[in-house]
Write a protein that holds these residues in place. Structure first.
Motif, PDB file in Angstrom:
ATOM      1  N   PHE A   1      21.552  40.027  -5.302  1.00 27.50           N
ATOM      2  CA  PHE A   1      21.425  40.238  -3.866  1.00 27.50           C
ATOM      3  C   PHE A   1      20.511  39.190  -3.242  1.00 27.50           C
ATOM      4  CE2 PHE A   1      18.995  42.195  -0.351  1.00 27.50           C
ATOM      5  CZ  PHE A   1      20.017  42.284   0.580  1.00 27.50           C
ATOM      6  N   LEU A   2      19.320  38.994  -3.812  1.00 30.20           N
ATOM      7  CA  LEU A   2      18.361  38.047  -3.239  1.00 30.20           C
ATOM      8  C   LEU A   2      18.846  36.604  -3.302  1.00 30.20           C
ATOM      9  CD1 LEU A   2      14.975  39.556  -4.453  1.00 30.20           C
ATOM     10  CD2 LEU A   2      15.891  39.519  -2.115  1.00 30.20           C
ATOM     11  N   ALA A   3      19.706  36.303  -4.254  1.00 33.26           N
ATOM     12  CA  ALA A   3      20.229  34.941  -4.388  1.00 33.26           C
ATOM     13  C   ALA A   3      21.491  34.723  -3.553  1.00 33.26           C
ATOM     14  CB  ALA A   3      20.521  34.641  -5.855  1.00 33.26           C
ATOM     15  N   SER A   4      21.932  35.734  -2.863  1.00 29.58           N
ATOM     16  CA  SER A   4      23.190  35.643  -2.122  1.00 29.58           C
ATOM     17  C   SER A   4      22.961  35.179  -0.686  1.00 29.58           C
ATOM     18  CB  SER A   4      23.878  37.006  -2.109  1.00 29.58           C
ATOM     19  OG  SER A   4      23.232  37.881  -1.201  1.00 29.58           O
ATOM     20  N   ASP A   5      24.058  34.876  -0.026  1.00 25.29           N
ATOM     21  CA  ASP A   5      23.959  34.507   1.378  1.00 25.29           C
ATOM     22  C   ASP A   5      23.856  35.738   2.288  1.00 25.29           C
ATOM     23  OD1 ASP A   5      26.553  35.454   1.187  1.00 25.29           O
ATOM     24  OD2 ASP A   5      27.490  33.594   1.861  1.00 25.29           O
ATOM     25  N   ARG A   6      23.832  36.936   1.695  1.00 25.63           N
ATOM     26  CA  ARG A   6      23.616  38.158   2.473  1.00 25.63           C
ATOM     27  C   ARG A   6      22.168  38.286   2.914  1.00 25.63           C
ATOM     28  NH1 ARG A   6      25.580  42.444  -1.609  1.00 25.63           N
ATOM     29  NH2 ARG A   6      24.728  40.866  -2.969  1.00 25.63           N
ATOM     30  N   VAL A   7      21.272  37.563   2.249  1.00 20.22           N
ATOM     31  CA  VAL A   7      19.854  37.615   2.586  1.00 20.22           C
ATOM     32  C   VAL A   7      19.545  36.410   3.471  1.00 20.22           C
ATOM     33  CG1 VAL A   7      17.510  37.544   1.690  1.00 20.22           C
ATOM     34  CG2 VAL A   7      19.276  38.794   0.452  1.00 20.22           C
ATOM     35  N   SER A   8      19.152  36.670   4.692  1.00 17.42           N
ATOM     36  CA  SER A   8      18.839  35.568   5.599  1.00 17.42           C
ATOM     37  C   SER A   8      17.527  35.763   6.343  1.00 17.42           C
ATOM     38  CB  SER A   8      19.974  35.392   6.615  1.00 17.42           C
ATOM     39  OG  SER A   8      20.108  36.567   7.402  1.00 17.42           O
ATOM     40  N   PHE A   9      16.887  36.909   6.141  1.00 17.20           N
ATOM     41  CA  PHE A   9      15.662  37.189   6.897  1.00 17.20           C
ATOM     42  C   PHE A   9      14.548  37.706   5.994  1.00 17.20           C
ATOM     43  CE2 PHE A   9      13.116  39.490  10.180  1.00 17.20           C
ATOM     44  CZ  PHE A   9      12.828  38.392  10.961  1.00 17.20           C
ATOM     45  N   SER A  10      14.529  37.232   4.772  1.00 13.66           N
ATOM     46  CA  SER A  10      13.453  37.608   3.854  1.00 13.66           C
ATOM     47  C   SER A  10      12.985  36.368   3.128  1.00 13.66           C
ATOM     48  CB  SER A  10      13.931  38.640   2.836  1.00 13.66           C
ATOM     49  OG  SER A  10      12.869  38.936   1.933  1.00 13.66           O
ATOM     50  N   THR A  11      11.729  36.033   3.331  1.00 14.57           N
ATOM     51  CA  THR A  11      11.124  34.942   2.572  1.00 14.57           C
ATOM     52  C   THR A  11       9.666  35.289   2.334  1.00 14.57           C
ATOM     53  OG1 THR A  11      10.924  32.529   2.378  1.00 14.57           O
ATOM     54  CG2 THR A  11      10.454  33.476   4.544  1.00 14.57           C
ATOM     55  N   GLY A  12       9.182  34.947   1.162  1.00 13.34           N
ATOM     56  CA  GLY A  12       7.820  35.310   0.792  1.00 13.34           C
ATOM     57  C   GLY A  12       7.691  36.770   0.404  1.00 13.34           C
ATOM     58  N   GLY A  13       8.812  37.435   0.193  1.00 13.36           N
ATOM     59  CA  GLY A  13       8.788  38.848  -0.154  1.00 13.36           C
ATOM     60  C   GLY A  13       8.660  39.059  -1.654  1.00 13.36           C
ATOM     61  N   VAL A  14       8.045  40.162  -2.011  1.00  7.79           N
ATOM     62  CA  VAL A  14       7.920  40.549  -3.414  1.00  7.79           C
ATOM     63  C   VAL A  14       8.522  41.943  -3.532  1.00  7.79           C
ATOM     64  CG1 VAL A  14       6.367  40.938  -5.350  1.00  7.79           C
ATOM     65  CG2 VAL A  14       5.820  39.174  -3.659  1.00  7.79           C
ATOM     66  N   TYR A  15       9.628  42.022  -4.253  1.00  8.40           N
ATOM     67  CA  TYR A  15      10.390  43.264  -4.361  1.00  8.40           C
ATOM     68  C   TYR A  15      10.073  43.973  -5.663  1.00  8.40           C
ATOM     69  CZ  TYR A  15      12.921  41.577  -0.369  1.00  8.40           C
ATOM     70  OH  TYR A  15      13.242  41.127   0.888  1.00  8.40           O
ATOM     71  N   ASP A  16       9.500  45.154  -5.544  1.00  7.88           N
ATOM     72  CA  ASP A  16       9.262  45.982  -6.721  1.00  7.88           C
ATOM     73  C   ASP A  16      10.576  46.584  -7.176  1.00  7.88           C
ATOM     74  OD1 ASP A  16       6.595  45.534  -6.334  1.00  7.88           O
ATOM     75  OD2 ASP A  16       6.058  47.616  -5.947  1.00  7.88           O
ATOM     76  N   ILE A  17      10.741  46.622  -8.462  1.00 15.83           N
ATOM     77  CA  ILE A  17      11.791  47.447  -9.042  1.00 15.83           C
ATOM     78  C   ILE A  17      11.064  48.214 -10.138  1.00 15.83           C
ATOM     79  CG2 ILE A  17      12.658  45.529 -10.454  1.00 15.83           C
ATOM     80  CD1 ILE A  17      15.489  46.925 -10.059  1.00 15.83           C
ATOM     81  N   SER A  18      10.493  49.345  -9.702  1.00 17.17           N
ATOM     82  CA  SER A  18       9.463  49.985 -10.510  1.00 17.17           C
ATOM     83  C   SER A  18       9.734  51.440 -10.834  1.00 17.17           C
ATOM     84  CB  SER A  18       8.128  49.859  -9.794  1.00 17.17           C
ATOM     85  OG  SER A  18       8.192  50.503  -8.530  1.00 17.17           O
ATOM     86  N   TRP A  19      10.911  51.937 -10.512  1.00 15.45           N
ATOM     87  CA  TRP A  19      11.272  53.276 -10.959  1.00 15.45           C
ATOM     88  C   TRP A  19      10.259  54.322 -10.546  1.00 15.45           C
ATOM     89  CZ3 TRP A  19      11.443  48.813 -13.801  1.00 15.45           C
ATOM     90  CH2 TRP A  19      12.699  48.230 -13.815  1.00 15.45           C
ATOM     91  N   GLY A  20       9.778  54.199  -9.326  1.00 15.90           N
ATOM     92  CA  GLY A  20       8.896  55.214  -8.780  1.00 15.90           C
ATOM     93  C   GLY A  20       7.427  54.826  -8.710  1.00 15.90           C
TER      94      GLY A  20
END
Length: 120
Positions: A97-116
């Motif tokens: 998702f983050l590497a796709s062209d669907r993302v156009s308004f997120s930069t400098g973001g840190v996305y947790d994938i932390s299961w709660g």
């Protein structure tokens, strides 16, 4: 990427870079550095069309923890509100998702994938 005016950079920094963990004194700051570089470069390139984000996963099923003792793994899982470790496929979906062209308004973001919100 700058010359083309478009690009997606996805860095990896595991969760300890955000929260720290006992016994990981040297490792946690190195992960925090990846997070801060992501934020800084993301802002620096914000108007260039190149977006820079990071993923900070908690423990996942990888070769790194294949040798983790059953007792240690049980303890780690007990700290995770969802009661399990993450799967690589789940992390891969976020990368895609983050590497796709669907993302156009997120930069400098840190996305947790932390299961709660696990701190491990």
């Amino acid at each position: 990427m700058r010359e083309r005016g478009w690009g997606q950079v996805v860095n990896f920094a595991i969760r300890v870079g955000k929260d720290g963990n006992p016994g990981l004194g040297p490792y946690s700051p190195s992960q925090a550095a990846v997070i801060e570089v992501t934020k800084s470069v993301g802002k620096e390139l914000a108007t260039s069309g190149v977006l820079v984000n990071a993923i900070a996963p908690a423990v996942t099923t990888t070769l790194t923890n294949a040798d983790t003792s059953p007792d240690t793994l049980a303890h780690i899982i007990s700290l995770i509100p969802m009661g399990r470790v993450g799967r690589l496929e789940e992390v891969a979906e976020l990368v895609a998702f983050l590497a796709s062209d669907r993302v156009s308004f997120s930069t400098g973001g840190v996305y947790d994938i932390s299961w709660g919100g696990a701190i491990c």
